[in-house]
Design a protein around this motif. Structure first.
Motif, PDB file in Angstrom:
ATOM      1  N   GLN A  44      61.355  47.618  40.535  1.00  0.00           N
ATOM      2  CA  GLN A  44      62.498  48.832  40.781  1.00  0.00           C
ATOM      3  C   GLN A  44      64.012  48.522  39.657  1.00  0.00           C
ATOM      4  O   GLN A  44      64.446  47.045  40.196  1.00  0.00           O
ATOM      5  N   LYS A  45      64.611  49.340  39.560  1.00  0.00           N
ATOM      6  CA  LYS A  45      66.316  49.527  39.562  1.00  0.00           C
ATOM      7  C   LYS A  45      67.167  49.842  40.154  1.00  0.00           C
ATOM      8  O   LYS A  45      66.853  51.203  40.570  1.00  0.00           O
ATOM      9  N   PHE A  46      68.061  49.400  40.615  1.00  0.00           N
ATOM     10  CA  PHE A  46      69.359  49.894  40.998  1.00  0.00           C
ATOM     11  C   PHE A  46      70.815  49.545  41.029  1.00  0.00           C
ATOM     12  O   PHE A  46      70.422  48.191  40.513  1.00  0.00           O
ATOM     13  N   TYR A  48      74.358  48.076  43.023  1.00  0.00           N
ATOM     14  CA  TYR A  48      75.521  48.052  43.927  1.00  0.00           C
ATOM     15  C   TYR A  48      76.063  47.813  43.483  1.00  0.00           C
ATOM     16  O   TYR A  48      76.741  46.745  43.011  1.00  0.00           O
ATOM     17  N   SER A  52      74.355  46.719  38.023  1.00  0.00           N
ATOM     18  CA  SER A  52      72.826  47.011  37.804  1.00  0.00           C
ATOM     19  C   SER A  52      71.878  46.091  38.118  1.00  0.00           C
ATOM     20  O   SER A  52      72.518  44.987  37.145  1.00  0.00           O
ATOM     21  N   GLN A  54      67.965  44.665  38.768  1.00  0.00           N
ATOM     22  CA  GLN A  54      66.417  44.703  38.471  1.00  0.00           C
ATOM     23  C   GLN A  54      65.324  43.733  39.103  1.00  0.00           C
ATOM     24  O   GLN A  54      66.134  42.505  39.184  1.00  0.00           O
ATOM     25  N   HIS A  69      74.114  51.909  47.442  1.00  0.00           N
ATOM     26  CA  HIS A  69      72.903  51.506  46.712  1.00  0.00           C
ATOM     27  C   HIS A  69      72.396  52.589  45.679  1.00  0.00           C
ATOM     28  O   HIS A  69      72.124  53.898  47.083  1.00  0.00           O
ATOM     29  N   ASP A  70      71.616  52.864  45.265  1.00  0.00           N
ATOM     30  CA  ASP A  70      70.532  53.627  44.979  1.00  0.00           C
ATOM     31  C   ASP A  70      69.596  53.211  45.001  1.00  0.00           C
ATOM     32  O   ASP A  70      69.299  51.875  44.883  1.00  0.00           O
ATOM     33  N   GLY A  71      67.919  53.653  43.563  1.00  0.00           N
ATOM     34  CA  GLY A  71      67.097  52.685  43.147  1.00  0.00           C
ATOM     35  C   GLY A  71      66.087  53.914  42.551  1.00  0.00           C
ATOM     36  O   GLY A  71      65.669  54.841  43.591  1.00  0.00           O
ATOM     37  N   HIS A  72      65.361  53.480  41.876  1.00  0.00           N
ATOM     38  CA  HIS A  72      64.007  53.697  40.977  1.00  0.00           C
ATOM     39  C   HIS A  72      63.158  53.155  39.923  1.00  0.00           C
ATOM     40  O   HIS A  72      63.569  52.208  40.063  1.00  0.00           O
TER      41      HIS A  72
END
Length: 264
Positions: A44-46, A48, A52, A54, A69-72
């Protein structure tokens, strides 16, 4: 293929997520709870706090409440994660904090420690099973988090984020009490003793989201908590200020990847 399962536990302060994310990407958001995620496969990469990150198989991500935060997925094949969503007060009680204003924190954002990962993975699995006793389900969380606290737990004073003459936390408390009411910009700016223009500018600078986006997330996070307590989707939609259940269901699924009716 994206697949997300939410599970309630015997303890209302703890819920579980078991997910395989491939295409689904989290936009910038925050949680009211601590999210402790165990990556069991993939990467996952996010983003914060301006950086960035991993995280991959065998690693733990600890995301504190109220942090954007996000995430994909980093890979086309996706990633699998098991998540504990935990009420901050429950963690504070577990840590037996003595001083008012103290909160539990962790020294690492990403942890690579098999001695912590494996007990938490076992705990996550056990809490989804029906063939263990009630007393075991009550006791297991205290045992399962012991290594995490011992090695990485810390105490911190929760810093207030100023917003005019108030703080973001004061604003959150006000909104939590009025989620079922229409909220006007003038109300919020007056509460903080700012002009509407000043309020919007200061809020975005302090929080990182527009007031509208922040309130929308707050409503959905509160909705998640109400679903955990056993309320039906119609009642939840009413309590958090959605026009009807259909609008609530659509927003909930877009945010969490499942509909309210799939939250078990």
């Amino acid at each position: 293929m994206d697949k997300v399962n939410y599970h309630k536990t015997q303890n209302q302060e703890i819920s579980l997520i078991d997910a395989n994310y491939q295409k689904f990407a989290f936009q910038r958001h925050y949680h009211l709870d601590f999210h402790i995620g165990l990556i069991t496969d993939g990467q996952q990469k996010f983003h914060y706090q301006g950086c960035s990150y991993q995280v991959g198989s065998g690693q733990i991500v600890i995301m504190p409440p109220d942090e954007l935060h996000d995430g994909h997925s980093l890979l086309d094949s996706g990633y699998q994660v098991k998540v504990f969503s935990i009420d901050p007060q429950w963690l504070s009680d577990l840590a037996e904090l003595k001083r008012p204003g103290n909160t539990i924190s962790f020294s690492e954002l990403i942890i690579h420690d098999p001695g912590v990962f494996k007990p938490l993975a076992r705990l996550h699995h056990s809490l989804t099973q029906n063939n263990i006793s009630q007393l075991a389900k009550d006791c297991l969380p205290y045992e399962g988090f012991s290594q995490l606290f011992t090695r990485y737990g810390a105490l911190a004073q929760k810093a207030a984020i100023p917003l005019g003459q108030q703080s973001v936390n004061t604003l959150k408390e006000y909104l939590m009490e009025n989620l079922d009411q229409p909220v006007r910009l003038e109300q919020l700016s007056e509460l903080c003793q700012l002009s509407p223009t000043q309020f919007q500018r200061h809020f975005k600078a302090r929080v990182g989201l527009t007031p509208y986006a922040w309130l929308s997330r707050l409503r959905l996070e509160k909705g998640m908590r109400l679903l955990k307590s056993g309320l039906c989707g119609t009642e939840v939609a009413h309590q958090i200020g959605f026009y009807d259940q259909a609008h609530f269901s659509k927003a909930f699924k877009a945010t969490y990847g499942v509909s309210p009716s799939q939250f078990i």
